[in-house]
Write an enzyme that holds these catalytic residues in place. Structure first.
Site, PDB file in Angstrom:
ATOM      1  N   SER A 114       0.806  -1.215   0.000  1.00 16.57           N
ATOM      2  CA  SER A 114       0.000   0.000   0.000  1.00 16.57           C
ATOM      3  C   SER A 114       0.843   1.271   0.000  1.00 16.57           C
ATOM      4  CB  SER A 114      -0.955  -0.038   1.196  1.00 16.57           C
ATOM      5  OG  SER A 114      -1.831   1.042   1.146  1.00 16.57           O
ATOM      6  N   HIS A 115       0.649   2.093   1.006  1.00 19.03           N
ATOM      7  CA  HIS A 115       1.301   3.395   1.067  1.00 19.03           C
ATOM      8  C   HIS A 115       2.679   3.315   1.720  1.00 19.03           C
ATOM      9  CE1 HIS A 115      -0.854   2.350   4.625  1.00 19.03           C
ATOM     10  NE2 HIS A 115      -0.049   3.127   5.318  1.00 19.03           N
ATOM     11  N   ASP A 278      -2.037   6.706  -3.675  1.00 16.53           N
ATOM     12  CA  ASP A 278      -0.937   6.056  -2.958  1.00 16.53           C
ATOM     13  C   ASP A 278      -0.307   4.917  -3.758  1.00 16.53           C
ATOM     14  OD1 ASP A 278      -2.992   4.184  -2.713  1.00 16.53           O
ATOM     15  OD2 ASP A 278      -2.264   3.477  -0.773  1.00 16.53           O
ATOM     16  N   ASP A 280      -0.705   1.710  -4.130  1.00 19.99           N
ATOM     17  CA  ASP A 280      -1.556   0.811  -4.914  1.00 19.99           C
ATOM     18  C   ASP A 280      -2.816   1.515  -5.408  1.00 19.99           C
ATOM     19  OD1 ASP A 280      -2.456   0.929  -2.267  1.00 19.99           O
ATOM     20  OD2 ASP A 280      -3.319  -1.076  -2.309  1.00 19.99           O
ATOM     21  N   ASP A 282      -5.339   3.012  -4.089  1.00 19.28           N
ATOM     22  CA  ASP A 282      -6.677   2.935  -3.502  1.00 19.28           C
ATOM     23  C   ASP A 282      -6.960   4.117  -2.573  1.00 19.28           C
ATOM     24  OD1 ASP A 282      -4.987   2.042  -1.499  1.00 19.28           O
ATOM     25  OD2 ASP A 282      -6.105   0.200  -1.070  1.00 19.28           O
ATOM     26  N   ARG A 283      -5.913   4.807  -2.116  1.00 14.49           N
ATOM     27  CA  ARG A 283      -6.142   5.978  -1.252  1.00 14.49           C
ATOM     28  C   ARG A 283      -6.157   7.245  -2.089  1.00 14.49           C
ATOM     29  NH1 ARG A 283      -3.144   5.383   4.498  1.00 14.49           N
ATOM     30  NH2 ARG A 283      -3.705   3.208   4.885  1.00 14.49           N
ATOM     31  N   GLU A 364     -12.965   6.045   4.975  1.00 11.60           N
ATOM     32  CA  GLU A 364     -12.164   5.978   6.183  1.00 11.60           C
ATOM     33  C   GLU A 364     -11.302   7.223   6.286  1.00 11.60           C
ATOM     34  OE1 GLU A 364     -10.941   1.749   7.315  1.00 11.60           O
ATOM     35  OE2 GLU A 364     -10.307   1.975   5.249  1.00 11.60           O
ATOM     36  N   LYS A 377     -11.352   0.449  -1.651  1.00 11.29           N
ATOM     37  CA  LYS A 377     -11.355   1.895  -1.771  1.00 11.29           C
ATOM     38  C   LYS A 377     -10.686   2.238  -3.096  1.00 11.29           C
ATOM     39  CE  LYS A 377      -7.434   2.200   1.446  1.00 11.29           C
ATOM     40  NZ  LYS A 377      -7.405   1.030   2.326  1.00 11.29           N
TER      41      LYS A 377
END
Ligand code: G16
Length: 544
Positions: A114-115, A278, A280, A282-283, A364, A377
């Site tokens: 992720s991030h 981010d 991947d 998704d953020r 979130e 997300k």
């Protein structure tokens, strides 16, 4: 004739099911048999794969390509009929969710931390998504974790590497491996939700967006859709080339790690809108000129205006937010007359609510926003949602947020992170808090009366499963809240997250800085949790 090769597995405590799959330093994943043993544990607990389809891709970080080849050989040994793998080994998390859903796969493996930073000294990660396209539920991650403690043999086919750089179909034993365009399925989902013509007109009128992909996987998606389809000028997407080490960046789209974007969004020549995604993709972070939108406010604004966007024209069934996310969306939901659910941190908790049609939008505080279109997300979705709203309302970012505050009041919000704490100390801090919970209601702290305090537990309204110990929440008489929990995604020591929320409905105070408005809340948190004592830190390491 392809042979199946068996080698001994290593047993390890994979990771207690945290918020999102297995995340470790790259060096840990590079240990012989480590990734293999985790994947074997997963395959051992999944049902027979005969006739089934698996989706595979990652955020392109260091070790992605090696891991893809290992997993392809193991998927063939497991007996999958087909594996769809993103070209170059690339699939953003929301795109993987879209591919799983559109192609009827039984699940998918996404390689990402992720991030978290990447590169040889950075982090790597793996997560499994189920047939609805969403993160595996706790029951499955618990089972995989248990299996990592007793897994015995790794099975993979003996075969050369699959070429990943052009679309092709390759056979690995009885398994057909198809290399696919990582953008196409996902773009098709977005086309069905948003008014692309209105956004084209917006860009044609000279609207300027700065979209920072942070040298991560969002770049190709943002370029194809914003510049390719919507006519945004070339150069709208910056840091667009995914790099194995994210160019040394920390690809976490918050005002601290996306400081370069924040800098570009201040001053007279700033673009109309800024956004970042981010590692991947998704953020998301949404920024106006000299104005940063909190993720909690973003969710509330999208819910308030959802009917203005084609995909949500008929209204939303309900909303959900994670417990530490501010209560801004709760007030919007109440006004719309739709349900609002409060879930533990972790996108997986939204899956059942979405599948059951109880909610349409969810989000979130950790810069994640999404909807029923996939089961993850979705960073670029959020950017398009805002663009679509701007295009049809003619209002820019700040007036849209201030309009929501005017209607419903403002939740002044901040998150303080204390990173790299010794795990024993972090646990002692939380235990100390939990011990006081029963005595807190009625007590005055920093001049504020505590109305309620608990350790958040969630009963899933769809399947009745119970998740306890999800974070301590202290609610004051005026609705302000303090939340403390330990991160489930870090890879070094423990991270304490302190979430501060103060409800303000005096419009003359909306202009004030959040840090000024939250001073008493910070002191109350210190008094209750003794953060200095347990962390040895005078100040948080990250404030967003
Ligand atoms: C993951 C989950 C998110 C969750 C976040 C919390 O995010 O997917 O749903 O909000 O973890 O992180 P922490 O436990 O550190 O507060 P991601 O983007 O890392 O997959």
């Amino acid at each position: 004739m392809i042979r199946i090769h068996t080698q001994p597995a290593i047993r390890f405590e994979g990771q207690r099911p945290g918020t999102s799959g297995l995340r470790k330093k790259v060096g840990v994943f590079q240990q012989p048999g480590y990734l293999e043993s985790f994947v074997q544990s997963l395959f051992d607990v999944l049902p027979d794969a005969t006739g089934k389809t698996l989706v595979l891709g990652g955020d392109g970080r260091f070790h992605n390509r090696e891991a893809i080849q290992v997993i392809l050989r193991m998927a063939a040994a497991k007996g999958y009929a087909r594996v769809f793998v993103g070209r170059g080994g690339i699939l953003s998390t929301p795109a993987a969710s879209a591919v799983i859903r559109r192609r009827g796969a039984s699940g998918g493996i996404v390689l990402s931390a992720s991030h978290n930073p990447g590169g040889p000294d950075g982090d790597f990660g793996i997560k499994y998504n189920i047939a609805n396209g969403g993160p595996a539920p706790e029951s499955l991650t618990e089972a995989v974790h248990a299996r990592t403690l007793e897994v015995e043999a790794i099975q993979c086919v003996e075969a050369p590497d699959v070429p990943l750089d052009s679309d092709a179909v390759v056979r690995l034993g009885a398994t057909s491996v198809e290399v696919i365009d990582p953008v196409a399925d996902y773009a098709e989902v977005l086309r069905g939700l948003f008014d692309f013509d209105a956004m084209r007109r917006l860009f044609a009128s000279g609207f300027r967006l700065r979209m920072d992909a942070m040298c991560a996987v969002g770049g190709p998606y943002a370029k194809a859709i914003l510049e390719g389809e919507l006519g945004a000028p070339v150069g709208t997407v910056v840091n667009a080339q995914p790099l194995e080490d994210f160019g040394g960046m920390h690809p976490d789209p918050n005002p601290v790690h996306a400081a370069d974007l924040i800098r570009h969004m201040s001053g007279p020549g700033a673009p109309d809108m800024g956004a970042a995604t981010d590692g991947d993709a998704d953020r998301n972070l949404i920024v106006g000129r000299n104005f940063v939108v909190t993720p909690s406010d973003s969710l509330a604004v999208l819910a308030m205006h959802a009917r203005k966007v084609p995909g949500y024209r008929d209204g939303i069934a309900g909303v959900a937010r994670s417990m530490p996310t501010s209560t801004a969306v709760d007030r919007v939901a109440a006004a719309l007359g739709v349900a609002c659910f409060e879930t533990p941190t972790g996108w997986k908790f939204f899956g059942n609510l979405l599948d059951a049609g109880l909610i349409t939008l969810c989000g979130e505080e950790s810069y994640g926003t999404g909807s029923s279109h996939v089961r993850e997300k979705d960073g670029l979705w959020a950017v398009l949602f805002w663009l679509n709203l701007i295009a049809v309302t003619g209002e820019s970012i700040e007036p849209l947020v201030r309009g929501m505050w005017r209607e419903y009041g403002r939740c002044v919000y901040s998150r303080h992170d204390y990173e790299g704490i010794a795990t024993a100390d972090a646990q002692a801090l939380m235990a100390g808090l939990r011990d006081q919970l029963d005595a807190l209601p009625g007590r005055e702290v920093q001049g504020m009366r505590i109305a309620a305090a608990d350790d958040f537990a969630y009963i899933d309204p769809v399947d009745g499963s119970v998740s306890r110990g999800q974070g301590v929440r202290v609610v004051f008489a005026d609705g302000s809240r303090l939340v403390l929990r330990l991160s489930g995604t870090g890879t070094e020591g423990s991270t304490l997250r302190l979430y501060l929320e103060r409800f303000e409905n005096d419009a003359s105070r909306y202009g004030m800085d959040a840090s000024e408005q939250l001073g008493a809340m910070v002191r109350a948190a210190e008094e209750l949790a003794q953060i200095r004592r347990w962390t040895g830190m005078d100040a948080p390491t990250v404030v967003t």
